[in-house]
Design an enzyme around this catalytic site. Structure first.
Site, short mmCIF file in Angstrom:
data_model
loop_
_atom_site.label_atom_id
_atom_site.label_comp_id
_atom_site.label_asym_id
_atom_site.label_seq_id
_atom_site.Cartn_x
_atom_site.Cartn_y
_atom_site.Cartn_z
N SER A 113 1.04 -1.23 -0.09
CA SER A 113 -0.03 -0.03 0.07
C SER A 113 0.70 0.94 0.24
CB SER A 113 -0.57 0.19 1.14
OG SER A 113 -1.71 0.71 0.99
N HIS A 114 0.83 2.28 1.25
CA HIS A 114 1.33 3.42 0.93
C HIS A 114 2.65 3.17 1.93
CE1 HIS A 114 -0.94 2.51 4.45
NE2 HIS A 114 -0.43 2.94 5.33
N LYS A 126 -2.03 -9.57 -0.11
CA LYS A 126 -2.97 -10.57 0.11
C LYS A 126 -4.58 -10.70 -0.28
CE LYS A 126 -5.45 -6.15 -0.48
NZ LYS A 126 -6.89 -5.42 0.67
N ASP A 277 -2.79 6.63 -3.01
CA ASP A 277 -1.28 5.93 -2.41
C ASP A 277 -0.78 4.98 -3.83
OD1 ASP A 277 -3.43 4.37 -2.48
OD2 ASP A 277 -2.02 3.10 -0.34
N ASP A 279 -0.70 1.26 -4.10
CA ASP A 279 -1.44 0.90 -4.95
C ASP A 279 -3.17 1.18 -5.42
OD1 ASP A 279 -2.39 1.08 -2.16
OD2 ASP A 279 -3.69 -1.01 -2.32
N ASP A 281 -5.73 2.69 -3.62
CA ASP A 281 -7.17 2.51 -2.82
C ASP A 281 -6.89 4.05 -2.03
OD1 ASP A 281 -4.94 1.91 -0.69
OD2 ASP A 281 -6.00 0.17 -0.51
N ARG A 282 -6.00 4.55 -1.49
CA ARG A 282 -6.01 5.78 -0.95
C ARG A 282 -6.27 6.88 -2.06
NH1 ARG A 282 -3.02 5.35 4.81
NH2 ARG A 282 -3.32 3.58 5.34
N THR A 344 -11.63 -0.61 12.48
CA THR A 344 -10.78 -0.03 10.83
C THR A 344 -10.06 -1.44 10.16
OG1 THR A 344 -9.60 1.30 12.80
CG2 THR A 344 -7.57 0.43 11.16
N GLU A 363 -13.05 5.84 5.53
CA GLU A 363 -12.05 5.31 6.76
C GLU A 363 -11.30 7.08 7.09
OE1 GLU A 363 -10.24 1.64 7.84
OE2 GLU A 363 -10.32 1.72 5.48
N GLU A 364 -10.79 7.90 8.59
CA GLU A 364 -9.87 8.37 8.67
C GLU A 364 -8.45 8.55 8.00
OE1 GLU A 364 -6.76 7.82 10.38
OE2 GLU A 364 -8.11 5.78 10.77
N SER A 365 -8.23 7.05 7.35
CA SER A 365 -6.84 6.53 7.65
C SER A 365 -7.17 6.98 5.29
CB SER A 365 -6.59 5.50 7.21
OG SER A 365 -7.32 4.35 6.92
N LYS A 376 -11.48 -0.32 -0.71
CA LYS A 376 -11.60 1.16 -1.20
C LYS A 376 -11.00 1.99 -2.11
CE LYS A 376 -7.65 2.11 2.05
NZ LYS A 376 -7.51 1.18 2.54
C1 G6P Z 1 -4.82 -0.39 5.40
C2 G6P Z 1 -6.58 -0.68 5.27
C3 G6P Z 1 -7.61 0.36 5.55
C4 G6P Z 1 -6.86 0.46 7.43
C5 G6P Z 1 -5.57 1.11 7.47
C6 G6P Z 1 -5.55 0.96 9.21
O1 G6P Z 1 -4.42 0.54 4.78
O2 G6P Z 1 -6.08 -1.17 4.00
O3 G6P Z 1 -8.71 -0.39 5.84
O4 G6P Z 1 -8.12 1.70 7.39
O5 G6P Z 1 -4.94 -0.15 7.16
O6 G6P Z 1 -4.19 1.26 9.18
P1 G6P Z 1 -3.28 1.19 10.33
O7 G6P Z 1 -2.61 1.41 10.73
O8 G6P Z 1 -3.95 2.07 11.85
O9 G6P Z 1 -3.95 -0.10 11.13
ZN ZN Z 2 -2.87 1.40 -0.20
#
Ligand code: G6P
Ligand code: ZN
Length: 543
Positions: A113-114, A126, A277, A279, A281-282, A344, A363-365, A376
Site C-alpha cells: 500500500s502506502h 494479500k 497511494d 496501490d 486505494d487511498r 479499522t 475511513e480516516e486513513s 477503497k
Molecule cells: C490499511 C487498510 C485500511 C486501514 C488502514 C489502517 O490501509 O486497508 O482499511 O484503515 O490500513 O492502518 P493502521 O496502520 O492504522 O492499522
Molecule cells: Zn493502499
C-alpha cells in the site's frame, strides 16, 4: 513441465495484519518465505480444481519476481486460469473490479500500500475473495495457521511467463491471460459518473492537479483524467510508476505529498488537487488552499450522493471505521439511513456491502469507497468529487463550509507516534485502560468524559466478534479521543491518537484544526501520559 514438491520449514511471523502480510523486501527474499505464504493461502481457501485467479500488484520492487513465483505455484496447485495485469500491474481497486467482473474465485494482490518501496522498502501480499474484497479474518486466521505448520509447497518447473504483452499463454495445464491493467476499471468508472459533465467542467477552465506519487495510479489517471476526460497534460504529476516510488513515501497526506500541497497552497493554486497511494486505494482531496479531511470527505460524499448518476436513487446506508469522525453519522441521521461503526480495516465493510446494508464507506486513513467494488478506491473518490463540483459549480472550500454550517464541524486530527518500542506503546494503552473507572464523569477543562471502552464489534451479518479494536474516550459534547495501535507498520509499534472536537458554531469554522483542537490535544496528553511513558515530545506525523 513437471510439478516440484519442495520441502520447507515454517516461519513464525506470517500473520496477516490489517491488510495482508507486509514485511521488508529482504524478509520476502529469504528462501521459501513468499512460497510458504502463497502455499498457506492455497491450502486455506479451498479453491475448486480449475478455478480462476486474478493476479497483479502496485509495481513496487519484487512485484515481477513474486508474480512469476505465484504463477508457477498456481499452476502446480491446480488453478485453471490466472488473469494477470499487463506488466504485473493492477491497482488494488482495479483488482477488485476484475475479480467481480469476471466472477473469479478470488485474487492475489501484491502491495504494501502506502509503505515505501524499493530494495530497502516494504513488500506485501494479500488474498481477496470472490466478492472482490480482502479475505475475512476467518480466512486470514486459517492462512496464518497453515503457515505455522507448512512442510512443503508445489511449484511448476517452467520458464517465466512474458508479462508485458497482452494475450493468452499456457503454463502447464493452466492458462495465463495477460490483460489490460486499466480498461475494465476505466469502464466501470465511466458507468458510475457523469463523464460529460466532468469533461465540460475541465474544458471550462477548472484546473486540477493529480499526484500519482510515482505509484500505480499513473496509468489509470492518464487514461481516465487525460484521455477520457480531457484534463491537460500538466494536470498530472509523478504519473510514471517507479519500483521505488521515486524514493518517496507514497501516502497521500499533508506530510508525504509535500509537492502537491505546495502547489495547492500557492497563490495561483489550481481549483482542485488530489493524490493516491502506492496501490491506488487511498485518496487525499484538496481545494484551492484548502484540505478536506478524509472524515469530512466521506460525510460530503454521502450528503451529495444523489448528484451522482450511480447513487441518484439514494444510499442504503453508510459505514465508517471507529476512529473516523462522526461527521458522516450526522448526514446519515439527516437522511434517515443507517450508519455502521466498524473496526479499522476495509475488510469489515465487505459483509455490510454484500448484504446490501451500506452503499458508501470510509475511513480516516484516507480511504473512501462504495459498493461498486470491495476495496477503497482512490480515483473513484477523485471522480466523485469532480462530478459533484461539476453539478454544484462551487469551489471545494465553499462546499465544505456550507456543509459545516448545516451539520456542524467535527474538527479532526490524527497524531502518529511511529517506530516506538512495543512495550512503550503498550504501556500507554494499559495506562488508559487501567483508568477507565476514574475517567468516566471526570472533567478536563471544557470536556467531560461520558464513556470509555475498548472498542469491540459484532458483525451484524455473520455475528463474528472482533475485540480490542482501540480505546475510546467519549465526551459529553460529542468530542472523542481514540488511542489505537497501528496494524500496518513494519518497524516497532505505531501509536495513533485520534482527536475529534465537535463544534456547531459557524463563527469557529474558519479555525485551523490544530488551533481548534489545542485544548483537546492537551487533554489527550494528560489522559494517555504519552510523553512520560514514551519519552516522545512530538508525534512523527500529524494528519
Ligand atoms: C490499511 C487498510 C485500511 C486501514 C488502514 C489502517 O490501509 O486497508 O482499511 O484503515 O490500513 O492502518 P493502521 O496502520 O492504522 O492499522
Ligand atoms: Zn493502499
Amino acid at each position: 513441465m513437471s510439478t516440484l514438491t519442495i520441502a520447507t520449514h515454517a516461519f513464525t511471523d506470517q500473520k496477516p495484519g490489517t491488510s495482508g502480510l507486509r514485511k521488508k523486501v529482504s524478509v520476502f527474499q529469504q528462501p521459501h518465505y513468499l512460497e510458504n505464504f502463497v502455499q498457506a493461502i492455497f491450502d486455506s481457501i479451498d479453491a475448486p480444481k480449475g478455478a480462476t485467479l486474478v493476479l497483479g500488484g502496485d509495481g513496487r520492487y519484487y512485484n515481477r519476481t513474486a508474480i512469476q513465483i505465484i504463477l508457477k505455484m498456481a499452476a502446480a496447485n491446480g488453478f485453471g486460469k490466472v488473469l494477470v495485469g499487463q506488466g504485473g500491474i493492477l491497482s488494488t481497486p482495479a483488482a477488485s473490479c476484475v475479480i467481480r467482473k469476471y466472477k473469479t474465485f478470488g485474487g492475489i494482490i501484491l502491495s504494501a500500500s502506502h509503505n515505501p518501496g524499493g530494495v530497502d522498502g516494504d513488500f506485501g501480499i494479500k488474498f481477496n475473495s470472490s466478492n472482490g474484497g480482502p479475505a475475512t479474518e476467518t480466512v486470514t486466521d486459517a492462512i496464518f495457521a497453515a503457515s505455522k505448520t507448512i512442510t512443503q509447497y508445489q511449484l511448476l518447473d517452467a520458464p517465466d511467463v512474458a508479462l508485458d504483452i497482452q494475450g493468452v499463454s499456457q503454463l502447464g495445464e493452466m492458462t495465463v491471460e495477460v490483460i489490460d491493467s486499466v480498461s475494465d476499471y476505466a469502464e466501470l468508472m465511466e458507468s458510475l459518473f457523469d463523464f460529460s459533465a466532468i469533461r465540460e467542467l475541465l474544458a471550462g477552465g477548472f484546473r486540477i492537479k493529480f499526484d500519482a506519487m510515482h505509484a500505480v495510479t499513473g496509468p489509470y489517471a492518464t487514461e481516465i483524467l487525460q484521455r477520457r476526460l480531457g484534463a491537460s497534460a500538466d494536470s498530472l504529476m509523478n504519473a510514471v510508476p517507479l519500483e521505488d516510488f521515486g524514493g518517496g513515501h507514497p501516502d497521500p497526506n499533508l506530510t508525504y505529498a509535500p509537492d502537491l500541497v505546495k502547489i495547492m497552497f500557492a497563490d495561483d493554486a489550481p481549483d482542485f488537487g488530489a493524490a493516491s497511494d502506492g496501490d491506488g486505494d487511498r485518496n487525499m482531496i484538496l481545494g484551492k488552499r484548502f484540505f478536506v479531511t478524509p472524515s469530512d470527505s466521506l460525510a460530503l460524499l454521502a450528503a451529495n450522493a444523489t448528484l451522482i448518476p450511480a447513487y441518484k436513487a439514494g444510499l442504503a446506508g453508510v459505514a465508517r471505521s471507529m476512529p473516523t469522525s462522526a461527521a458522516v453519522d450526522r448526514v446519515a441521521h439527516a437522511l434517515n439511513i443507517p450508519c455502521y461503526e466498524t473496526p479499522t480495516g476495509w475488510k469489515f465493510f465487505g459483509n455490510l456491502m454484500d448484504a446490501g446494508k451500506v452503499t458508501l464507506c470510509g475511513e480516516e486513513s484516507f480511504g473512501t469507497g462504495s459498493n461498486h467494488i470491495r476495496e477503497k478506491d482512490g480515483l473513484w473518490a477523485v471522480l466523485f468529487w469532480l462530478n459533484l463540483i461539476a453539478a454544484r459549480r462551487q469551489p471545494v472550500a465553499e462546499i465544505v463550509r456550507e456543509h459545516w454550517a448545516k451539520y456542524g464541524r467535527n474538527v479532526y486530527s490524527r497524531y502518529d507516534y511511529e517506530a516506538l518500542p512495543t512495550a512503550d506503546a503498550q504501556a500507554v494503552m494499559h495506562h488508559v485502560q487501567g483508568n477507565f473507572g476514574s475517567l468516566v464523569g471526570a472533567t478536563f477543562g471544557s470536556y467531560t468524559v461520558q464513556h470509555c471502552d475498548d472498542f469491540s464489534y459484532t458483525d451484524p451479518v455473520d455475528g463474528s466478534v472482533s475485540t480490542g479494536q482501540g480505546i475510546r474516550v467519549l465526551f459529553s459534547d460529542g468530542s472523542r479521543i481514540i488511542v489505537r495501535l497501528s496494524g500496518t507498520g513494519t518497524e516497532g509499534a505505531t501509536l495513533r491518537v485520534y482527536l475529534e472536537a465537535y463544534d456547531a458554531n459557524v463563527a469557529n469554522h474558519h479555525l485551523d484544526a490544530q488551533q481548534a483542537l489545542a485544548e483537546l490535544i492537551q487533554v489527550a496528553l494528560q489522559i494517555t501520559q504519552l510523553k512520560q511513558l514514551t519519552g516522545r515530545e512530538q508525534p512523527t506525523v500529524i494528519t
